[in-house]
Design a protein around this motif. Structure first.
Motif, mmCIF file in Angstrom:
data_model
loop_
_atom_site.group_PDB
_atom_site.id
_atom_site.type_symbol
_atom_site.label_atom_id
_atom_site.label_comp_id
_atom_site.label_asym_id
_atom_site.label_seq_id
_atom_site.Cartn_x
_atom_site.Cartn_y
_atom_site.Cartn_z
ATOM 1 N N ALA A 71 54.448 40.767 39.296
ATOM 2 C CA ALA A 71 55.451 41.315 38.379
ATOM 3 C C ALA A 71 55.115 40.967 36.940
ATOM 4 O O ALA A 71 55.248 41.797 36.035
ATOM 5 C CB ALA A 71 56.838 40.799 38.750
ATOM 6 N N LEU A 72 54.646 39.738 36.710
ATOM 7 C CA LEU A 72 54.271 39.328 35.355
ATOM 8 C C LEU A 72 53.076 40.133 34.841
ATOM 9 O O LEU A 72 53.034 40.529 33.678
ATOM 10 C CB LEU A 72 53.960 37.833 35.328
ATOM 11 C CG LEU A 72 55.168 36.897 35.448
ATOM 12 C CD1 LEU A 72 54.702 35.458 35.661
ATOM 13 C CD2 LEU A 72 56.019 36.982 34.192
ATOM 14 N N CYS A 73 52.093 40.365 35.713
ATOM 15 C CA CYS A 73 50.919 41.158 35.314
ATOM 16 C C CYS A 73 51.320 42.591 34.978
ATOM 17 O O CYS A 73 50.872 43.154 33.969
ATOM 18 C CB CYS A 73 49.879 41.151 36.426
ATOM 19 S SG CYS A 73 49.040 39.581 36.659
ATOM 20 N N LEU A 74 52.172 43.180 35.802
ATOM 21 C CA LEU A 74 52.634 44.546 35.543
ATOM 22 C C LEU A 74 53.442 44.614 34.261
ATOM 23 O O LEU A 74 53.329 45.580 33.486
ATOM 24 C CB LEU A 74 53.470 45.051 36.726
ATOM 25 C CG LEU A 74 52.705 45.296 38.031
ATOM 26 C CD1 LEU A 74 53.685 45.647 39.148
ATOM 27 C CD2 LEU A 74 51.683 46.414 37.864
ATOM 28 N N GLN A 75 54.262 43.603 34.024
ATOM 29 C CA GLN A 75 55.049 43.572 32.800
ATOM 30 C C GLN A 75 54.156 43.493 31.566
ATOM 31 O O GLN A 75 54.393 44.167 30.569
ATOM 32 C CB GLN A 75 56.012 42.379 32.834
ATOM 33 C CG GLN A 75 56.971 42.322 31.651
ATOM 34 C CD GLN A 75 57.793 41.062 31.673
ATOM 35 O OE1 GLN A 75 57.285 39.990 31.384
ATOM 36 N NE2 GLN A 75 59.072 41.195 32.033
ATOM 37 N N GLN A 76 53.084 42.689 31.658
ATOM 38 C CA GLN A 76 52.158 42.569 30.540
ATOM 39 C C GLN A 76 51.457 43.895 30.268
ATOM 40 O O GLN A 76 51.299 44.315 29.113
ATOM 41 C CB GLN A 76 51.127 41.467 30.822
ATOM 42 C CG GLN A 76 50.115 41.252 29.699
ATOM 43 C CD GLN A 76 50.754 40.816 28.407
ATOM 44 O OE1 GLN A 76 51.809 40.174 28.407
ATOM 45 N NE2 GLN A 76 50.142 41.158 27.294
ATOM 46 N N ARG A 77 51.034 44.588 31.337
ATOM 47 C CA ARG A 77 50.393 45.891 31.158
ATOM 48 C C ARG A 77 51.342 46.897 30.543
ATOM 49 O O ARG A 77 50.950 47.710 29.695
ATOM 50 C CB ARG A 77 49.886 46.400 32.511
ATOM 51 C CG ARG A 77 48.719 45.600 33.086
ATOM 52 C CD ARG A 77 48.295 46.172 34.433
ATOM 53 N NE ARG A 77 47.256 45.360 35.047
ATOM 54 C CZ ARG A 77 46.744 45.599 36.249
ATOM 55 N NH1 ARG A 77 47.188 46.635 36.955
ATOM 56 N NH2 ARG A 77 45.803 44.827 36.738
ATOM 57 N N LEU A 78 52.597 46.857 30.972
ATOM 58 C CA LEU A 78 53.594 47.769 30.424
ATOM 59 C C LEU A 78 53.808 47.501 28.935
ATOM 60 O O LEU A 78 53.905 48.442 28.131
ATOM 61 C CB LEU A 78 54.903 47.622 31.185
ATOM 62 C CG LEU A 78 56.066 48.505 30.726
ATOM 63 C CD1 LEU A 78 55.689 49.973 30.849
ATOM 64 C CD2 LEU A 78 57.319 48.208 31.533
ATOM 65 N N ARG A 79 53.863 46.245 28.557
ATOM 66 C CA ARG A 79 54.036 45.903 27.143
ATOM 67 C C ARG A 79 52.846 46.390 26.323
ATOM 68 O O ARG A 79 53.011 46.897 25.209
ATOM 69 C CB ARG A 79 54.201 44.389 26.991
ATOM 70 C CG ARG A 79 55.566 43.872 27.444
ATOM 71 C CD ARG A 79 55.631 42.359 27.378
ATOM 72 N NE ARG A 79 56.946 41.858 27.738
ATOM 73 C CZ ARG A 79 57.230 40.576 27.941
ATOM 74 N NH1 ARG A 79 56.271 39.662 27.831
ATOM 75 N NH2 ARG A 79 58.460 40.203 28.257
ATOM 76 N N GLU A 80 51.645 46.232 26.861
ATOM 77 C CA GLU A 80 50.452 46.699 26.148
ATOM 78 C C GLU A 80 50.469 48.218 25.997
ATOM 79 O O GLU A 80 50.109 48.749 24.936
ATOM 80 C CB GLU A 80 49.191 46.251 26.888
ATOM 81 C CG GLU A 80 48.965 44.736 26.846
ATOM 82 C CD GLU A 80 47.820 44.297 27.739
ATOM 83 O OE1 GLU A 80 47.267 45.161 28.452
ATOM 84 O OE2 GLU A 80 47.491 43.093 27.725
ATOM 85 N N ALA A 81 50.899 48.916 27.056
ATOM 86 C CA ALA A 81 50.973 50.382 26.988
ATOM 87 C C ALA A 81 52.026 50.818 25.975
ATOM 88 O O ALA A 81 51.823 51.773 25.220
ATOM 89 C CB ALA A 81 51.288 50.960 28.361
ATOM 90 N N GLN A 82 53.160 50.119 25.954
ATOM 91 C CA GLN A 82 54.207 50.451 24.994
ATOM 92 C C GLN A 82 53.742 50.187 23.566
ATOM 93 O O GLN A 82 54.039 50.968 22.656
ATOM 94 C CB GLN A 82 55.471 49.643 25.305
ATOM 95 C CG GLN A 82 56.169 50.068 26.590
ATOM 96 C CD GLN A 82 57.301 49.135 26.973
ATOM 97 O OE1 GLN A 82 57.327 47.965 26.577
ATOM 98 N NE2 GLN A 82 58.243 49.652 27.744
ATOM 99 N N LEU A 83 52.986 49.107 23.371
ATOM 100 C CA LEU A 83 52.456 48.806 22.044
ATOM 101 C C LEU A 83 51.485 49.893 21.596
ATOM 102 O O LEU A 83 51.539 50.362 20.454
ATOM 103 C CB LEU A 83 51.766 47.443 22.048
ATOM 104 C CG LEU A 83 51.079 47.038 20.734
ATOM 105 C CD1 LEU A 83 52.101 46.963 19.610
ATOM 106 C CD2 LEU A 83 50.361 45.704 20.891
#
Length: 246
Positions: free
Chosen positions: A50-62
């Motif tokens: 979940a933490l890895c997916l959240q980090q990827r999502l934040r990078e995509a949003q950025l």
């Protein structure tokens, strides 16, 4: 005593990971003290994922926010259209353009251009790119560039619309790009917008010789020799900018 303290610390860590990964609004609260060691071991891999997916999502949003900010700085309206001119994505300016001129009756030339670009997706050669003007009532036409967005399935067309009347040479940008003084940058900006030396002098309340002196210094700093070269350089260097200063 040491084991109990370690267990409490691990429980606090798991609770913190759970809150970071899942948040506090959409998921039930985790009572880490009620978990035994086996349950902790089963839960941890899911929290890590979940933490890895959240980090990827934040990078995509950025990345998305950066791209939209860049488009805003360029003063462009951007749309992604399918072969039927259905809207797949648009920036706020793109949504406004679509609602005003494309949602109901799109110009035939635009329909042909979009379909031609999309049809080039299966071709062996380079993809098509089309440019045309979109007429508007009591306003200058928009300049449209349409290119293939093959990453979409099915392929779509990327449409970028700019208002030539809104494009402006930025004196601030000229100062920064070519190390000009404010006076030199203003002379360069006025020339790029079609003013003559005499008009620049009259507007600025200075003599023609003063304008020529500023122009001579600008030639030296930009490695140009005549007005045509300087104007072409300014247009090429600042054509991607929206209106940034007056």
């Amino acid at each position: 005593m040491g084991t109990a303290t370690a267990s409490a610390d691990v429980g606090e860590l798991i609770a913190a990971l759970y809150e970071t990964a899942c948040g506090t609004d959409d998921w039930p609260q985790l009572d880490s003290t009620a978990l035994n060691s086996r349950q902790w071991q089963e839960l941890l891999p899911h929290l890590q994922r979940a933490l890895c997916l959240q980090q990827r999502l934040r990078e995509a949003q950025l990345a998305s926010r950066c791209a939209l900010a860049a488009l805003d700085a360029m003063g462009a309206a951007v749309l992604v259209l399918d072969a039927g001119l259905g809207l797949r994505f648009a920036t706020p300016a793109g949504h406004a353009l679509h609602a005003a001129q494309l949602a109901h009756t799109a110009p035939p030339a635009l329909v042909r251009a979009v379909r031609l670009v999309i049809a080039s997706a299966g071709a062996s050669g380079p993809s098509q790119c089309q440019s045309l003007r979109l007429m508007r009532k009591q306003q200058t036409p928009l300049a449209l560039t349409i290119t293939l967005l093959a990453a979409c399935q099915p392929p779509c067309a990327l449409l970028i619309a700019r208002d030539p009347a809104q494009a402006s040479t930025s004196a601030t940008a000229l100062r920064q790009l070519f190390d000009l003084t404010q006076a030199e940058a203003l002379v360069g900006k006025e020339l790029a917008q079609g003013a003559t030396i005499e008009e620049i002098a009259a507007r600025g309340g200075i003599s023609v010789n003063t304008v020529k002196t500023h122009l001579h210094h600008t030639y030296l700093k930009t490695d140009t020799r005549r007005q045509g070269e300087l104007i072409a350089l300014i247009h090429g260097a600042t054509a991607h900018l929206a209106v940034l200063d007056a």
